[in-house]
Every structure is written in structure tokens, then in C-alpha cells.
Design a protein around this motif. Structure first.
Motif, PDB file in Angstrom:
ATOM      1  N   GLU A  82      -5.606  -4.940  11.623  1.00  0.00           N
ATOM      2  CA  GLU A  82      -6.183  -3.816  10.878  1.00  0.00           C
ATOM      3  C   GLU A  82      -6.037  -2.518  11.668  1.00  0.00           C
ATOM      4  OE1 GLU A  82      -9.687  -5.559   7.973  1.00  0.00           O
ATOM      5  OE2 GLU A  82     -10.223  -5.035  10.047  1.00  0.00           O
ATOM      6  N   ILE A 118       1.850  -0.539   2.259  1.00  0.00           N
ATOM      7  CA  ILE A 118       0.686  -1.369   1.917  1.00  0.00           C
ATOM      8  C   ILE A 118      -0.311  -0.567   1.097  1.00  0.00           C
ATOM      9  CG2 ILE A 118      -1.280  -2.628   2.884  1.00  0.00           C
ATOM     10  CD1 ILE A 118       0.565  -3.403   5.231  1.00  0.00           C
ATOM     11  N   ASN A 130      -5.148  -7.571   0.290  1.00  0.00           N
ATOM     12  CA  ASN A 130      -4.306  -7.767   1.469  1.00  0.00           C
ATOM     13  C   ASN A 130      -4.761  -9.032   2.180  1.00  0.00           C
ATOM     14  OD1 ASN A 130      -2.840  -5.313   1.166  1.00  0.00           O
ATOM     15  ND2 ASN A 130      -4.496  -4.185   2.168  1.00  0.00           N
ATOM     16  N   SER A 174       0.430  -8.619   0.379  1.00  0.00           N
ATOM     17  CA  SER A 174      -0.296  -7.722  -0.524  1.00  0.00           C
ATOM     18  C   SER A 174      -0.034  -8.143  -1.967  1.00  0.00           C
ATOM     19  CB  SER A 174       0.146  -6.264  -0.317  1.00  0.00           C
ATOM     20  OG  SER A 174      -0.122  -5.845   1.011  1.00  0.00           O
ATOM     21  N   ASN A 222      -2.021  -0.927  -2.815  1.00  0.00           N
ATOM     22  CA  ASN A 222      -3.458  -0.927  -3.024  1.00  0.00           C
ATOM     23  C   ASN A 222      -3.989   0.308  -3.756  1.00  0.00           C
ATOM     24  OD1 ASN A 222      -4.919  -3.291  -1.349  1.00  0.00           O
ATOM     25  ND2 ASN A 222      -3.030  -2.706  -0.330  1.00  0.00           N
ATOM     26  N   LEU A 257      -7.993  -5.655   5.693  1.00  0.00           N
ATOM     27  CA  LEU A 257      -7.604  -6.987   5.262  1.00  0.00           C
ATOM     28  C   LEU A 257      -8.750  -7.625   4.497  1.00  0.00           C
ATOM     29  CD1 LEU A 257      -5.825  -8.129   8.541  1.00  0.00           C
ATOM     30  CD2 LEU A 257      -4.715  -7.736   6.323  1.00  0.00           C
ATOM     31  N   VAL A 264       1.497  -9.766   6.546  1.00  0.00           N
ATOM     32  CA  VAL A 264       0.488  -9.203   5.646  1.00  0.00           C
ATOM     33  C   VAL A 264       1.017  -9.351   4.224  1.00  0.00           C
ATOM     34  CG1 VAL A 264      -0.781  -7.158   4.925  1.00  0.00           C
ATOM     35  CG2 VAL A 264      -0.385  -7.585   7.371  1.00  0.00           C
ATOM     36  N   ILE A 305      -5.184  -0.496   8.151  1.00  0.00           N
ATOM     37  CA  ILE A 305      -5.402  -1.024   6.808  1.00  0.00           C
ATOM     38  C   ILE A 305      -6.656  -1.882   6.821  1.00  0.00           C
ATOM     39  CG2 ILE A 305      -2.949  -1.054   6.203  1.00  0.00           C
ATOM     40  CD1 ILE A 305      -3.049  -4.119   6.729  1.00  0.00           C
TER      41      ILE A 305
END
Length: 308
Positions: free
Chosen positions: A141, A303, A71, A94, A307, A148, A92, A146
């Protein structure tokens, strides 16, 4: 805040390196530039590489080495003389090398959220004005829950120079307007640097307001990605590196960029973009964009899916 001799080995004279670029006021993503190895390494590591405390460098190094999903926070900064500026574009990015896909999520700049390090609610783009990249990373974040892995910050004035150096970029324009300087018709539009800046800055004539502008920002990013990836003129190398060195900062070092080339280069094949939704309101006479909890949870899931 932190950050070969080519003649003996001519086969290594040129190296494509991916430079993830924040486009415009608002943002943005990646551009591939062919460069002289030593010049590129020096420019990236000495002028562009700026580590920050909010990103755990050694942990991220291991993820990049193992070619795991990443990310990356893209910050498009409109800095004025004597002023740090604000991040007019937050996105963001990804990257998922397992599915060769790339996802770009735009966060409206007026989004109201808690500014980490300050402890009060404000517009998310003010985090950069208060505490630079470190505070922006921590705030995003927290907002999306999430992690980064990297950031890229680009001064929008450098964007104009970059597009001019590339020659032109092409986008598919969705609404027609004239801003007194340029006519923008519906359909394919080819633009140099100055016209690109007019294209991404327009908001008042767009019925979708800031949403329309962020859509155009993402279009320009795609245009730069495509044009940057196709640039093959050796004569442009030094000038493009100079522009990036003067206008771009990133937690990526040269070794990271080389790894992105070999392990993540195909992610641009499947590009998806998304704009966070919500509604505008006035609080104490100040306009804010309110993103509901359900939308935040949705984007968090999007996101995380990349991941997983």
C-alpha cells in the motif's frame, strides 16, 4: 493476526464460488470451484479465512456489498519447514464490475522499497518474512500509494496439487527450453502439476530473467482461471476444497465469495496484465530491482483508474 440443510433444499446443493488464487512462486488470480454448500462454507470460514489488522474489514464489506471496484493483493509463498517463507510472487488484482474488467499488476520480488513496520529499505518480498501478510499489505500500500481491500495467500506447493486435481492447464509458451526434466516448445503447452512448477520456476535460461518468470506466472494464473471455471465434475469438489483449505489463506469469508460470484464474475471477460519495469543494481553486494518514481506513479494511476 486475525481471520441448510442441503437435503431439504436440493436446489441449493451446489454453489459456484470464486476463489482468488495466488499462483506460484510468484503468484496470482482467481479460480472457480463447484462445491457442496456446507462443506465449502466450513472450509472457507474455518480453514482459509484469516483477517489482518491492515485491512479495515467493515469498510471493505460495504464496498463488496455495493459492488464497488476492489484491489486484492495476491501472494505466492514458497514456505519451507520451520520457516515462514517469502512472497516469491506479489501481484495486485483490480476488479472493476462496472466495465467487467480485471487488471493484474506484477511487482518484481526484488523491488527495493521501505518495509512498513521496520522503517528501513529492503526487497519488497522480505516484508512477508518479517511480518507476514499484515506487513506485506502495509508495504505494498505504501509503495504504490493505494488501498488494498483483500489479500489471498497461496503456498506454491499447493499450486502443484491444485493443477493435478484440475487435470492439466494449457498455456502459450513464448520461448523454447529443456530443463533436464521437461521439454518446453514454443506454442501451446499442456501441463500437469509438476511440469507447471518447472515452467514457473525457470529463470536462468530465460533472456528476460525474472521478468520472463513473472510473465509465465501470469500465464499459469490465466490457465488455472480458465480450467477452474470449466471444471464440472462433482467428484473433484471435496478434494479441491481440501487442497485449498490446506494451502490457501484469505481475508475473504464465504459471504464475500458469494458476493464476488454474483457481482464480479464477469470481470474475467476483459483481462489485462502488466509487469512493473525498472533496472537492477547492487547495493552493498546485494542485488535489488529499482523501480523509478515515474513507473510507480504510472502504476498508481492505472490502479486508481480502475477504482474511479
Amino acid at each position: 493476526m486475525k481471520r441448510s440443510e442441503m437435503k431439504k433444499k436440493p436446489r441449493k446443493l451446489w454453489l459456484k464460488i470464486p476463489l482468488i488464487i495466488i499462483l506460484l512462486l510468484g503468484v496470482g488470480i482467481g479460480v472457480y470451484a463447484v462445491s457442496v454448500y456446507n462443506n465449502a462454507k466450513t472450509t472457507v470460514n474455518e480453514k482459509m479465512h484469516e483477517p489482518v489488522n491492515s485491512i479495515e474489514r467493515e469498510v471493505v464489506k460495504k464496498k463488496v456489498k455495493a459492488t464497488e471496484p476492489l484491489n486484492i493483493l495476491l501472494l505466492g509463498v514458497d514456505a519451507r519447514a520451520g520457516d515462514r517463507g517469502r512472497s516469491d510472487a506479489l501481484m495486485v488484482l483490480s476488479l472493476d464490475p462496472t466495465s467487467d474488467s480485471m487488471q493484474l499488476v506484477s511487482i518484481p520480488r526484488d523491488t527495493r522499497t521501505t518495509i512498513i513496520g521496520k522503517g528501513f529499505d529492503d526487497k519488497i518480498n522480505h516484508a512477508y518474512a518479517y511480518g507476514g501478510v499484515d506487513m506485506s499489505v502495509a508495504t505494498v500500500e505504501n509503495f504504490l500509494d493505494i488501498e488494498l481491500d483483500h489479500y489471498v495467500r497461496m503456498n506454491m506447493e499447493g499450486l502443484e496439487e491444485l493443477v493435478d486435481e484440475l487435470g492439466t492447464i494449457s498455456v502459450n509458451n513464448e520461448i523454447a527450453w529443456n530443463d533436464g526434466t521437461y521439454d518446453f516448445g514454443i506454442g501451446p503447452v499442456e501441463m500437469g502439476g509438476d511440469k507447471t512448477m518447472h515452467f514457473v520456476r525457470m529463470r536462468k535460461q530465460d533472456p528476460n530473467g525474472d521478468f520472463g518468470r513473472t510473465t509465465r506466472q501470469r500465464q499459469v494464473i490465466q490457465g488455472i482461471v480458465e480450467q477452474g471455471a470449466s471444471v464440472g465434475s462433482i467428484t473433484k469438489i471435496d478434494s479441491m476444497l481440501a487442497i485449498l483449505g490446506n494451502n490457501m489463506a484469505t481475508s475473504l469469508d464465504f459471504a464475500d465469495m458469494k458476493k464476488l460470484l454474483t457481482g464480479y464474475k464477469d470481470t474475467r471477460k476483459n483481462f489485462v496484465s502488466y509487469q512493473m519495469t525498472g533496472s537492477g543494481t547492487n547495493i552493498d553486494g546485494i542485488y535489488y530491482f529499482i523501480v523509478p518514481d515515474e513507473e510507480i506513479a504510472k502504476v498508481h494511476g492505472m490502479i486508481n483508474e480502475v477504482n474511479s
